[in-house]
Design a protein around this motif. Sequence first.
Motif, PDB file in Angstrom:
ATOM      1  N   THR A 103       0.535  -1.198  -0.165  1.00  0.00           N
ATOM      2  CA  THR A 103      -0.106   0.268   0.173  1.00  0.00           C
ATOM      3  C   THR A 103       0.921   1.232   0.277  1.00  0.00           C
ATOM      4  N   GLU A 104       0.642   2.464  -0.562  1.00  0.00           N
ATOM      5  CA  GLU A 104       1.026   3.620  -0.686  1.00  0.00           C
ATOM      6  C   GLU A 104       1.296   3.723   0.962  1.00  0.00           C
ATOM      7  N   GLN A 105       0.695   3.689   2.062  1.00  0.00           N
ATOM      8  CA  GLN A 105       1.140   3.922   3.506  1.00  0.00           C
ATOM      9  C   GLN A 105       2.220   2.900   3.847  1.00  0.00           C
ATOM     10  N   MET A 106       2.503   1.832   3.286  1.00  0.00           N
ATOM     11  CA  MET A 106       3.985   0.903   3.113  1.00  0.00           C
ATOM     12  C   MET A 106       4.857   1.800   2.719  1.00  0.00           C
ATOM     13  N   VAL A 107       4.899   2.329   1.892  1.00  0.00           N
ATOM     14  CA  VAL A 107       5.496   3.177   1.069  1.00  0.00           C
ATOM     15  C   VAL A 107       6.779   4.462   1.776  1.00  0.00           C
ATOM     16  N   ILE A 108       5.675   4.642   2.257  1.00  0.00           N
ATOM     17  CA  ILE A 108       5.515   6.262   3.557  1.00  0.00           C
ATOM     18  C   ILE A 108       6.261   5.726   4.716  1.00  0.00           C
ATOM     19  N   GLN A 109       6.516   5.052   5.016  1.00  0.00           N
ATOM     20  CA  GLN A 109       6.589   4.655   6.065  1.00  0.00           C
ATOM     21  C   GLN A 109       8.324   3.919   5.879  1.00  0.00           C
ATOM     22  N   GLU A 110       8.199   3.589   5.076  1.00  0.00           N
ATOM     23  CA  GLU A 110      10.253   3.526   4.116  1.00  0.00           C
ATOM     24  C   GLU A 110      10.456   4.736   4.203  1.00  0.00           C
ATOM     25  N   ARG A 111       9.461   5.249   3.377  1.00  0.00           N
ATOM     26  CA  ARG A 111      10.239   6.970   3.519  1.00  0.00           C
ATOM     27  C   ARG A 111      11.105   7.163   4.985  1.00  0.00           C
ATOM     28  N   GLN A 112      10.012   7.466   5.218  1.00  0.00           N
ATOM     29  CA  GLN A 112       9.963   8.081   6.730  1.00  0.00           C
ATOM     30  C   GLN A 112      11.490   7.050   7.624  1.00  0.00           C
ATOM     31  N   ARG A 113      11.244   5.933   7.743  1.00  0.00           N
ATOM     32  CA  ARG A 113      12.582   5.176   7.601  1.00  0.00           C
ATOM     33  C   ARG A 113      13.569   5.812   7.005  1.00  0.00           C
ATOM     34  N   ARG A 114      13.767   5.603   5.990  1.00  0.00           N
ATOM     35  CA  ARG A 114      14.735   6.163   5.565  1.00  0.00           C
ATOM     36  C   ARG A 114      14.902   8.084   5.764  1.00  0.00           C
ATOM     37  N   LEU A 115      14.506   8.599   5.796  1.00  0.00           N
ATOM     38  CA  LEU A 115      13.670  10.467   5.942  1.00  0.00           C
ATOM     39  C   LEU A 115      15.259  10.334   7.808  1.00  0.00           C
ATOM     40  N   ALA A 116      14.982   8.929   8.363  1.00  0.00           N
ATOM     41  CA  ALA A 116      15.738   9.233  10.032  1.00  0.00           C
ATOM     42  C   ALA A 116      16.651   8.875   9.987  1.00  0.00           C
ATOM     43  N   LEU A 117      17.666   8.025   8.586  1.00  0.00           N
ATOM     44  CA  LEU A 117      18.435   7.784   8.806  1.00  0.00           C
ATOM     45  C   LEU A 117      19.945   8.823   9.651  1.00  0.00           C
ATOM     46  N   GLY A 118      19.433  10.265   9.140  1.00  0.00           N
ATOM     47  CA  GLY A 118      20.587  10.416   9.063  1.00  0.00           C
ATOM     48  C   GLY A 118      21.415  11.221   7.666  1.00  0.00           C
ATOM     49  N   PHE A 119      22.667  12.040   7.386  1.00  0.00           N
ATOM     50  CA  PHE A 119      23.353  11.668   6.758  1.00  0.00           C
ATOM     51  C   PHE A 119      24.344  12.080   6.903  1.00  0.00           C
ATOM     52  N   ASP A 120      25.904  12.626   6.261  1.00  0.00           N
ATOM     53  CA  ASP A 120      26.873  13.118   6.624  1.00  0.00           C
ATOM     54  C   ASP A 120      27.331  14.122   6.095  1.00  0.00           C
ATOM     55  N   TYR A 121      27.839  15.344   7.200  1.00  0.00           N
ATOM     56  CA  TYR A 121      28.359  16.875   6.330  1.00  0.00           C
ATOM     57  C   TYR A 121      29.657  16.637   7.138  1.00  0.00           C
ATOM     58  N   ASP A 122      30.033  17.498   5.634  1.00  0.00           N
ATOM     59  CA  ASP A 122      31.893  17.105   5.695  1.00  0.00           C
ATOM     60  C   ASP A 122      32.443  19.179   6.340  1.00  0.00           C
ATOM     61  N   PHE A 123      32.810  19.403   7.327  1.00  0.00           N
ATOM     62  CA  PHE A 123      32.660  21.199   7.445  1.00  0.00           C
ATOM     63  C   PHE A 123      34.173  21.218   7.142  1.00  0.00           C
ATOM     64  N   GLY A 124      34.952  19.931   6.208  1.00  0.00           N
ATOM     65  CA  GLY A 124      35.822  20.932   6.046  1.00  0.00           C
ATOM     66  C   GLY A 124      36.640  21.497   6.258  1.00  0.00           C
ATOM     67  N   ASP A 125      37.514  21.259   7.616  1.00  0.00           N
ATOM     68  CA  ASP A 125      38.155  22.014   8.806  1.00  0.00           C
ATOM     69  C   ASP A 125      38.203  20.672   9.948  1.00  0.00           C
ATOM     70  N   ALA A 126      39.039  21.193  11.225  1.00  0.00           N
ATOM     71  CA  ALA A 126      39.352  20.296  11.284  1.00  0.00           C
ATOM     72  C   ALA A 126      38.146  19.717  13.080  1.00  0.00           C
ATOM     73  N   ARG A 127      36.815  20.687  11.933  1.00  0.00           N
ATOM     74  CA  ARG A 127      36.260  19.667  13.282  1.00  0.00           C
ATOM     75  C   ARG A 127      35.255  18.313  12.466  1.00  0.00           C
ATOM     76  N   GLY A 128      35.452  17.874  10.877  1.00  0.00           N
ATOM     77  CA  GLY A 128      35.986  16.782  10.475  1.00  0.00           C
ATOM     78  C   GLY A 128      33.929  16.408  10.074  1.00  0.00           C
ATOM     79  N   VAL A 129      33.741  15.649   9.786  1.00  0.00           N
ATOM     80  CA  VAL A 129      32.874  14.764   8.806  1.00  0.00           C
ATOM     81  C   VAL A 129      31.803  14.556  10.469  1.00  0.00           C
TER      82      VAL A 129
END
Length: 212
Positions: free
Chosen positions: A100-126
Amino acid sequence: MTLSKAWQIDRKWKAGGYVSLVQGKCVLTSEAFPGVETEHGFQIDISNSEISDETDDEAILSAVQAFMAPHLEGAEGSHYAELQFRHSVENGTEVDIQVTEQMVIQERQRRLALGFDYDFGDARGVHHIGTTPADLAGWDEVTKFSQAALAISQDPDISIVTDTGPAIVTATEWQSILLAAAAHRQPIFAASFALQASDPIPANFADDTHWP
């Protein structure tokens, strides 16, 4: 549809004698599909629970489970379908999943909640930027502070805590993080919308081949 849950704490952050943030996962299995598993990652703020940093993991998990219960309940259909699909792949059997569409939405929410890496490009790193519902509530406060400061031509330092640890960012840098978040999250929304519009929605909708 019955799922068994095994909880695990991978990391804890402490502040002022209390546990503030908890990161880990819940491994889900089903007797209907032996030999396969899926997991639901979490990183949540439990500072309001005022749990002492001397508390054992079992007690901390009780607070985590209470917080996560509604989130997992809403995603059970997606996790069950994923277990069913993985079991069919491993055993070479046909499977008929009514997606169902709701099952896809649930999978979307799961993936959105996994976060992402951000590189500050300095001593703070990734840093890994958390994007669970609790994270997003905290980021909203940072965003309002950042926007208000920039509106009056100020660019103050702002203290944040990512999944990697504490960091200092300027108001301008925070706007760059928001742009990086959008670049990470928008393709997930686009993939979800494409799946929701499919007729029929593929049974392996939770497979990485359908997502960025």
